[in-house]
Design a protein around this motif. Structure first.
Motif, PDB file in Angstrom:
ATOM      1  N   VAL A 198      42.437  32.507  43.372  1.00  0.00           N
ATOM      2  CA  VAL A 198      42.701  33.940  43.460  1.00  0.00           C
ATOM      3  C   VAL A 198      42.687  34.491  42.043  1.00  0.00           C
ATOM      4  O   VAL A 198      43.510  34.111  41.202  1.00  0.00           O
ATOM      5  CB  VAL A 198      44.065  34.217  44.138  1.00  0.00           C
ATOM      6  N   MET A 199      41.720  35.352  41.765  1.00  0.00           N
ATOM      7  CA  MET A 199      41.624  35.996  40.457  1.00  0.00           C
ATOM      8  C   MET A 199      42.237  37.382  40.575  1.00  0.00           C
ATOM      9  O   MET A 199      41.648  38.287  41.174  1.00  0.00           O
ATOM     10  CB  MET A 199      40.173  36.073  39.999  1.00  0.00           C
ATOM     11  N   ASP A 200      43.413  37.540  40.023  1.00  0.00           N
ATOM     12  CA  ASP A 200      44.178  38.776  40.230  1.00  0.00           C
ATOM     13  C   ASP A 200      43.998  39.752  39.074  1.00  0.00           C
ATOM     14  O   ASP A 200      44.000  39.365  37.906  1.00  0.00           O
ATOM     15  CB  ASP A 200      45.664  38.447  40.392  1.00  0.00           C
ATOM     16  N   GLY A 201      43.859  41.028  39.428  1.00  0.00           N
ATOM     17  CA  GLY A 201      43.649  42.082  38.440  1.00  0.00           C
ATOM     18  C   GLY A 201      44.935  42.783  38.038  1.00  0.00           C
ATOM     19  O   GLY A 201      44.988  44.013  38.006  1.00  0.00           O
ATOM     20  N   GLY A 258      34.305  43.527  38.732  1.00  0.00           N
ATOM     21  CA  GLY A 258      33.225  42.814  38.064  1.00  0.00           C
ATOM     22  C   GLY A 258      33.750  41.815  37.052  1.00  0.00           C
ATOM     23  O   GLY A 258      33.304  40.660  37.005  1.00  0.00           O
ATOM     24  N   ASN A 259      34.696  42.233  36.232  1.00  0.00           N
ATOM     25  CA  ASN A 259      35.285  41.328  35.249  1.00  0.00           C
ATOM     26  C   ASN A 259      35.989  40.158  35.919  1.00  0.00           C
ATOM     27  O   ASN A 259      35.929  39.030  35.429  1.00  0.00           O
ATOM     28  CB  ASN A 259      36.266  42.086  34.351  1.00  0.00           C
ATOM     29  N   ALA A 294      35.997  34.469  36.727  1.00  0.00           N
ATOM     30  CA  ALA A 294      36.194  33.376  37.677  1.00  0.00           C
ATOM     31  C   ALA A 294      35.019  32.406  37.646  1.00  0.00           C
ATOM     32  O   ALA A 294      35.206  31.179  37.687  1.00  0.00           O
ATOM     33  CB  ALA A 294      36.386  33.929  39.085  1.00  0.00           C
ATOM     34  N   PHE A 295      33.810  32.929  37.582  1.00  0.00           N
ATOM     35  CA  PHE A 295      32.618  32.080  37.544  1.00  0.00           C
ATOM     36  C   PHE A 295      32.644  31.129  36.351  1.00  0.00           C
ATOM     37  O   PHE A 295      32.084  30.030  36.407  1.00  0.00           O
ATOM     38  CB  PHE A 295      31.352  32.936  37.481  1.00  0.00           C
ATOM     39  N   GLU A 296      33.297  31.545  35.266  1.00  0.00           N
ATOM     40  CA  GLU A 296      33.329  30.721  34.052  1.00  0.00           C
ATOM     41  C   GLU A 296      34.269  29.533  34.172  1.00  0.00           C
ATOM     42  O   GLU A 296      34.113  28.549  33.440  1.00  0.00           O
ATOM     43  CB  GLU A 296      33.739  31.587  32.855  1.00  0.00           C
ATOM     44  N   VAL A 297      35.251  29.601  35.078  1.00  0.00           N
ATOM     45  CA  VAL A 297      36.250  28.522  35.165  1.00  0.00           C
ATOM     46  C   VAL A 297      36.082  27.640  36.401  1.00  0.00           C
ATOM     47  O   VAL A 297      36.667  26.559  36.469  1.00  0.00           O
ATOM     48  CB  VAL A 297      37.678  29.108  35.142  1.00  0.00           C
ATOM     49  N   LYS A 336      27.046  41.573  33.820  1.00  0.00           N
ATOM     50  CA  LYS A 336      27.734  42.383  32.824  1.00  0.00           C
ATOM     51  C   LYS A 336      28.556  43.520  33.431  1.00  0.00           C
ATOM     52  O   LYS A 336      29.413  44.086  32.758  1.00  0.00           O
ATOM     53  CB  LYS A 336      26.719  42.977  31.840  1.00  0.00           C
ATOM     54  N   GLU A 337      28.261  43.889  34.676  1.00  0.00           N
ATOM     55  CA  GLU A 337      28.940  45.040  35.276  1.00  0.00           C
ATOM     56  C   GLU A 337      30.425  44.751  35.467  1.00  0.00           C
ATOM     57  O   GLU A 337      30.807  43.673  35.925  1.00  0.00           O
ATOM     58  CB  GLU A 337      28.300  45.404  36.613  1.00  0.00           C
ATOM     59  N   LYS A 338      31.276  45.729  35.162  1.00  0.00           N
ATOM     60  CA  LYS A 338      32.716  45.504  35.171  1.00  0.00           C
ATOM     61  C   LYS A 338      33.400  45.934  36.457  1.00  0.00           C
ATOM     62  O   LYS A 338      34.498  45.472  36.764  1.00  0.00           O
ATOM     63  CB  LYS A 338      33.349  46.250  33.989  1.00  0.00           C
ATOM     64  N   GLY A 339      32.784  46.854  37.213  1.00  0.00           N
ATOM     65  CA  GLY A 339      33.455  47.416  38.374  1.00  0.00           C
ATOM     66  C   GLY A 339      32.836  47.013  39.692  1.00  0.00           C
ATOM     67  O   GLY A 339      32.331  45.895  39.870  1.00  0.00           O
ATOM     68  N   PHE A 340      32.839  47.970  40.647  1.00  0.00           N
ATOM     69  CA  PHE A 340      32.331  47.708  41.984  1.00  0.00           C
ATOM     70  C   PHE A 340      30.803  47.560  42.012  1.00  0.00           C
ATOM     71  O   PHE A 340      30.256  47.186  43.043  1.00  0.00           O
ATOM     72  CB  PHE A 340      32.745  48.839  42.936  1.00  0.00           C
ATOM     73  N   GLU A 341      30.145  47.827  40.883  1.00  0.00           N
ATOM     74  CA  GLU A 341      28.697  47.661  40.836  1.00  0.00           C
ATOM     75  C   GLU A 341      28.284  46.200  40.744  1.00  0.00           C
ATOM     76  O   GLU A 341      27.099  45.881  40.760  1.00  0.00           O
ATOM     77  CB  GLU A 341      28.106  48.404  39.634  1.00  0.00           C
ATOM     78  N   ILE A 342      29.269  45.294  40.655  1.00  0.00           N
ATOM     79  CA  ILE A 342      28.971  43.880  40.440  1.00  0.00           C
ATOM     80  C   ILE A 342      28.133  43.284  41.573  1.00  0.00           C
ATOM     81  O   ILE A 342      27.227  42.486  41.337  1.00  0.00           O
ATOM     82  CB  ILE A 342      30.281  43.065  40.256  1.00  0.00           C
TER      83      ILE A 342
END
Length: 309
Positions: A38-41, A67-68, A73-76, A167-173
């Motif tokens: 779970v990646m929490d914002g 997006g962030n 998460a993909f990195e870990v 690179k997209e940070k928001g809902f555009e991911i």
């Protein structure tokens, strides 16, 4: 098809999903999925506590936006297969096997199509119409019909993720993931999934504001995927603007008294010439892209086959 569930990481990005996250984690645990991230914002409710108590590994993202969260998460994640879904309870864990099976059959990415089996009331008429329009725009801009580019239910191989430059940070991911998948020539399967009405907190998506950002993302990313569309649209708009100003100049000149608009006449010529040049630049860019893809394909064919494991 049976597969090793220990090779799968369930990724759930969250932001204030306390009412639903616990049940989701427990449902995946009951199905035999032990690696749940779970990646929490930086939720302000009890999302983190509930997720940990249910058995998930919880991390707090350093940046802001969905997006962030996904990029970090993909990195870990270490598992070779990843199943990603939203934490709002709209997707069902029972569709997990249907989403993951194509990966074990050789596909690079699987997209869960919400628009086929959506529960009544899950989409407003405006949202449903907007989704269809965005999918149509994506199909035109990127020459690939992915049915539901905004779906938050996706499965990937780790190799496919490493090939994407997100690179997209928001809902555009989700849009960027779709574009990157097409750009890299990924084998993509679309499967219908159940989509329920949101049982938890209210949606964080602004239909108009975020919709316009998604449209902008589809168009902006087309310059590396379909330059003919990207530059062609700019050239067409500029040329049409020149023709409209030229029509105005012509109508004014035909009036009694022969009103001349020298500056507008010059602007008309410039707009039409620039528009045609931009359109031609799109044609040249498209030819270069085709040439580049052909070279990449030839290089891949020259590479020696990988030895069997």
């Amino acid at each position: 098809m049976k597969f090793n569930k220990d090779e799968v990481c369930i990724l759930i990005p969250t932001l204030n999903e306390g009412p639903t996250i616990g049940g989701m984690v427990k449902e995946f645990k009951a199905l035999g999925y032990n690696h749940i991230l779970v990646m929490d914002g930086r939720s302000t409710d009890n999302t983190v506590k509930v997720a940990r108590e249910a058995g998930a590994n919880v991390r707090t993202q350093s940046g802001k936006g969905k997006g962030n969260a996904i990029i970090e998460a993909f990195e870990v994640i270490e598992q070779p297969y990843i199943l990603m879904l939203d934490g709002d309870g709209t997707y069902s864990a029972r569709d997990a096997e249907k989403m993951l099976t194509p990966l074990f059959l050789g596909f690079d990415q699987v997209i869960g199509d919400r628009l086929i089996n959506a529960e009544e009331g899950a989409f407003s008429r405006m949202n449903l119409f907007g989704n269809h329009m965005l999918n149509m725009l994506f199909k035109i801009a990127h020459s690939r019909d992915l049915h539901d580019i905004l779906s938050g239910y996706r499965a990937f191989t780790k190799l496919a993720i490493h090939q994407m430059h997100l690179k997209e940070k928001g809902f555009e991911i989700e849009t960027e993931i779709s574009v990157e998948a097409v750009r890299n020539g990924h084998r993509i399967m679309v499967v219908p999934v159940k989509y329920s009405r949101r049982p938890g907190t209210a949606t964080k998506l602004s239909p108009f504001h975020d919709g316009m950002k998604i449209v902008s993302t589809i168009y902006r990313l087309a310059r590396v995927n379909n330059p003919m569309f990207y530059f062609g649209m700019m050239g067409l708009f500029t040329t049409l603007l020149g023709l409209l100003t030229g029509l105005y100049v012509l109508l004014e000149w035909l009036q009694p008294g022969h009103i001349e608009h020298i500056p507008l006449t010059i602007l008309t010529v410039l707009l039409i010439v620039v528009g045609i040049e931009i359109f031609m630049f799109g044609i040249i860019s498209d030819m270069l892209l085709v040439f580049h893809r052909e070279i990449v394909r030839e290089i891949q064919l020259l590479q020696p086959p990988k030895p069997p494991k």
